[in-house]
Every structure is written in C-alpha cells, then in structure tokens.
Design a protein around this motif. Structure first.
Motif, PDB file in Angstrom:
ATOM      1  N   ASP A  40      43.032 -30.084  24.447  1.00 16.45           N
ATOM      2  CA  ASP A  40      44.301 -30.016  23.713  1.00 16.45           C
ATOM      3  C   ASP A  40      45.263 -28.977  24.288  1.00 16.45           C
ATOM      4  OD1 ASP A  40      43.159 -27.612  22.917  1.00 16.45           O
ATOM      5  OD2 ASP A  40      43.005 -28.172  20.796  1.00 16.45           O
ATOM      6  N   GLY A  41      44.828 -28.208  25.296  1.00 13.26           N
ATOM      7  CA  GLY A  41      45.694 -27.227  25.940  1.00 13.26           C
ATOM      8  C   GLY A  41      45.923 -25.947  25.154  1.00 13.26           C
ATOM      9  N   ARG A  42      45.250 -25.770  24.023  1.00 14.46           N
ATOM     10  CA  ARG A  42      45.474 -24.594  23.180  1.00 14.46           C
ATOM     11  C   ARG A  42      44.711 -23.360  23.647  1.00 14.46           C
ATOM     12  NH1 ARG A  42      44.009 -25.612  17.414  1.00 14.46           N
ATOM     13  NH2 ARG A  42      44.816 -23.518  17.236  1.00 14.46           N
ATOM     14  N   TYR A  43      43.645 -23.592  24.407  1.00 17.26           N
ATOM     15  CA  TYR A  43      42.791 -22.477  24.805  1.00 17.26           C
ATOM     16  C   TYR A  43      42.427 -22.588  26.273  1.00 17.26           C
ATOM     17  CZ  TYR A  43      42.256 -22.319  19.768  1.00 17.26           C
ATOM     18  OH  TYR A  43      42.515 -22.283  18.428  1.00 17.26           O
ATOM     19  N   ALA A  75      40.687 -37.139  36.887  1.00 17.45           N
ATOM     20  CA  ALA A  75      42.123 -36.883  36.809  1.00 17.45           C
ATOM     21  C   ALA A  75      42.847 -37.444  38.037  1.00 17.45           C
ATOM     22  CB  ALA A  75      42.386 -35.396  36.689  1.00 17.45           C
ATOM     23  N   PRO A  76      44.072 -37.947  37.872  1.00 14.08           N
ATOM     24  CA  PRO A  76      44.793 -38.550  38.994  1.00 14.08           C
ATOM     25  C   PRO A  76      45.122 -37.582  40.115  1.00 14.08           C
ATOM     26  CG  PRO A  76      46.207 -38.334  37.063  1.00 14.08           C
ATOM     27  CD  PRO A  76      44.836 -37.969  36.626  1.00 14.08           C
ATOM     28  N   TRP A  77      45.192 -36.290  39.826  1.00 15.06           N
ATOM     29  CA  TRP A  77      45.541 -35.315  40.852  1.00 15.06           C
ATOM     30  C   TRP A  77      44.331 -34.817  41.598  1.00 15.06           C
ATOM     31  CZ3 TRP A  77      42.595 -31.531  39.068  1.00 15.06           C
ATOM     32  CH2 TRP A  77      42.425 -31.432  37.699  1.00 15.06           C
ATOM     33  N   PHE A  78      43.106 -35.235  41.207  1.00 16.27           N
ATOM     34  CA  PHE A  78      41.888 -34.720  41.833  1.00 16.27           C
ATOM     35  C   PHE A  78      41.610 -35.461  43.111  1.00 16.27           C
ATOM     36  CE2 PHE A  78      37.285 -34.192  42.289  1.00 16.27           C
ATOM     37  CZ  PHE A  78      37.221 -32.817  42.295  1.00 16.27           C
ATOM     38  N   PRO A 115      44.564 -33.977  32.450  1.00 18.55           N
ATOM     39  CA  PRO A 115      44.515 -35.314  33.049  1.00 18.55           C
ATOM     40  C   PRO A 115      45.874 -35.991  33.207  1.00 18.55           C
ATOM     41  CG  PRO A 115      42.770 -35.091  31.447  1.00 18.55           C
ATOM     42  CD  PRO A 115      43.624 -33.854  31.337  1.00 18.55           C
ATOM     43  N   ASP A 116      46.821 -35.678  32.313  1.00 17.49           N
ATOM     44  CA  ASP A 116      48.138 -36.301  32.433  1.00 17.49           C
ATOM     45  C   ASP A 116      49.049 -35.557  33.412  1.00 17.49           C
ATOM     46  OD1 ASP A 116      48.826 -34.006  31.044  1.00 17.49           O
ATOM     47  OD2 ASP A 116      49.589 -35.057  29.271  1.00 17.49           O
ATOM     48  N   GLY A 117      48.501 -34.549  34.098  1.00 15.74           N
ATOM     49  CA  GLY A 117      49.268 -33.794  35.089  1.00 15.74           C
ATOM     50  C   GLY A 117      50.051 -32.630  34.527  1.00 15.74           C
ATOM     51  N   GLY A 177      42.566 -24.465  42.465  1.00 14.21           N
ATOM     52  CA  GLY A 177      43.981 -24.122  42.584  1.00 14.21           C
ATOM     53  C   GLY A 177      44.788 -24.835  41.521  1.00 14.21           C
ATOM     54  N   THR A 178      46.053 -24.477  41.412  1.00 11.88           N
ATOM     55  CA  THR A 178      46.935 -25.127  40.446  1.00 11.88           C
ATOM     56  C   THR A 178      47.986 -25.926  41.202  1.00 11.88           C
ATOM     57  OG1 THR A 178      46.604 -23.398  38.790  1.00 11.88           O
ATOM     58  CG2 THR A 178      48.560 -24.768  38.550  1.00 11.88           C
ATOM     59  N   LEU A 179      47.964 -27.227  40.975  1.00 10.97           N
ATOM     60  CA  LEU A 179      48.916 -28.132  41.621  1.00 10.97           C
ATOM     61  C   LEU A 179      50.045 -28.447  40.653  1.00 10.97           C
ATOM     62  CD1 LEU A 179      49.658 -30.109  43.940  1.00 10.97           C
ATOM     63  CD2 LEU A 179      48.314 -31.813  42.705  1.00 10.97           C
ATOM     64  N   ILE A 180      51.268 -28.208  41.090  1.00 10.08           N
ATOM     65  CA  ILE A 180      52.454 -28.620  40.353  1.00 10.08           C
ATOM     66  C   ILE A 180      53.031 -29.762  41.187  1.00 10.08           C
ATOM     67  CG2 ILE A 180      54.663 -27.895  39.382  1.00 10.08           C
ATOM     68  CD1 ILE A 180      53.476 -24.957  39.715  1.00 10.08           C
ATOM     69  N   PRO A 181      52.765 -31.014  40.794  1.00 12.10           N
ATOM     70  CA  PRO A 181      53.041 -32.167  41.668  1.00 12.10           C
ATOM     71  C   PRO A 181      54.443 -32.159  42.277  1.00 12.10           C
ATOM     72  CG  PRO A 181      51.856 -32.878  39.718  1.00 12.10           C
ATOM     73  CD  PRO A 181      52.212 -31.427  39.510  1.00 12.10           C
TER      74      PRO A 181
END
Length: 187
Positions: A129-132, A184-187, A71-73, A18-22
């Motif tokens: 890097d979030g590019r792909y 990752a901190p959100w895991f 990893p940085d959320g 799932g996608t968590l938006i803190p």
C-alpha cells in the motif's frame, strides 16, 4: 555488445535494485561511500551526487540498496528510501525524487541502531500500500517498519519471537522481498 558510455558512480557502485524513475533517472548507492549517484536516463550521464544526511555521516560508509517502485511503477510519496549498510549508524532515509535531494520535510531519517559496526541495515522495501518501508537489521533478529510520512519506526518484528522451530544459528534477516517484485514491469 560494445560499451557506449561509462558513468562514474563511485568506487564500488551497487546498482541493484536501485530506484528507477522511468525515462528520467536511476538512483544508485556506492558501497562504503555515503553518496548516491543520480543518472540521467536520457543522456546516460551523472545528473548529480547526493550526500547522505547528517544522521548518517558520509565519511563512515554508505549502503547497498534502495526501494524499487511499486508494481504500477509509482514511488510512494515521491520518496526513494536508501539503506545504510556500512554506515556507523544503521537505518534508512528518504530522497525526494522530484528535488533529487535528501527529503527536507518529514519523513526524518529512521535510525535503527547507532554506532553499530558489524550490523547492516539492508533491503528497504515498500509495503504494497506504500504506507510503510520495511528494512532488516542484519546480524540481529530484527526487521523494522517505518512510516513513510514521518520516518518514525512504528513496529519491530523480532524473529526469535515468531520462529517456532529451533534454528541452527541466530536468525539474521537481510530483507523482505514481496512476490510482486519479480513480476513488476520495470524488473
């Protein structure tokens, strides 16, 4: 250990990852339905339901997974990507986490294979890097690389071409899981 709330997320919700938006929302797929549930984390109620884009007809099935944050959320470009495991068309598409709807500007949905029952597009994940976005087409030997700016498929890895050993059966990737995901901190 008591149930404090029940959130209707379809007949067969599939919340992991799932996608968590803190502190705001959690977005989750439902198996075989073509609908994403957006859960408000403050109220623990449904914020809204998002139907799959027309390229992936909602009445032909849904998916399983979506991209977790880096990893940085952060969620690169504010786009969560969803797979289409059970849909008649196989690929990935983006949901704008600010609009809580299918992305209306580029990127366009990426279709790996049209009208392919028995194949599953699975486990989209961002590159570091979030590019792909990388996603596998299970029951084939292919892993796809999608540009998050455009939705274009910019690369395909064919496992048969890189696997130097003799395999007992055909390669069938389900996904690529970066090591940072487990730390990752959100895991």
């Amino acid at each position: 250990m008591e149930i404090v709330n029940v959130v209707p997320c379809g007949k067969k919700p599939h919340p992991g990852p799932g996608t968590l938006i803190p502190n705001k929302y959690f977005l989750t797929n439902a198996i075989g339905e073509g609908v994403i549930t957006v859960i408000n984390l403050q109220t623990m109620d449904v914020e809204k339901y998002i139907k799959y884009p027309r390229e992936f007809p909602a009445d032909t099935g849904g998916g399983l997974y979506s991209t977790p944050p880096l990893p940085d959320g952060t969620i690169p470009k504010g786009l969560a990507w969803f797979d289409t495991s059970f849909n008649i068309n196989k690929g990935v598409f983006a949901v704008d986490i600010h609009l809580l709807d299918i992305a209306t500007r580029p990127p366009k949905p990426a279709i790996f294979a049209e009208n392919k029952p028995g194949k599953w597009a699975m486990h989209p994940g961002h590159t570091p890097d979030g590019r792909y976005v990388i996603s596998a087409l299970e029951r084939t030997d292919s892993v796809y690389k999608v540009d998050v700016e455009t939705g274009e498929i910019v690369g395909t890895i064919k496992l048969k071409e890189i696997e130097p050993v003799q395999l007992l059966e055909e390669p069938s990737p389900t996904g690529i899981f970066p090591a940072w995901r487990i730390k990752a901190p959100w895991f």
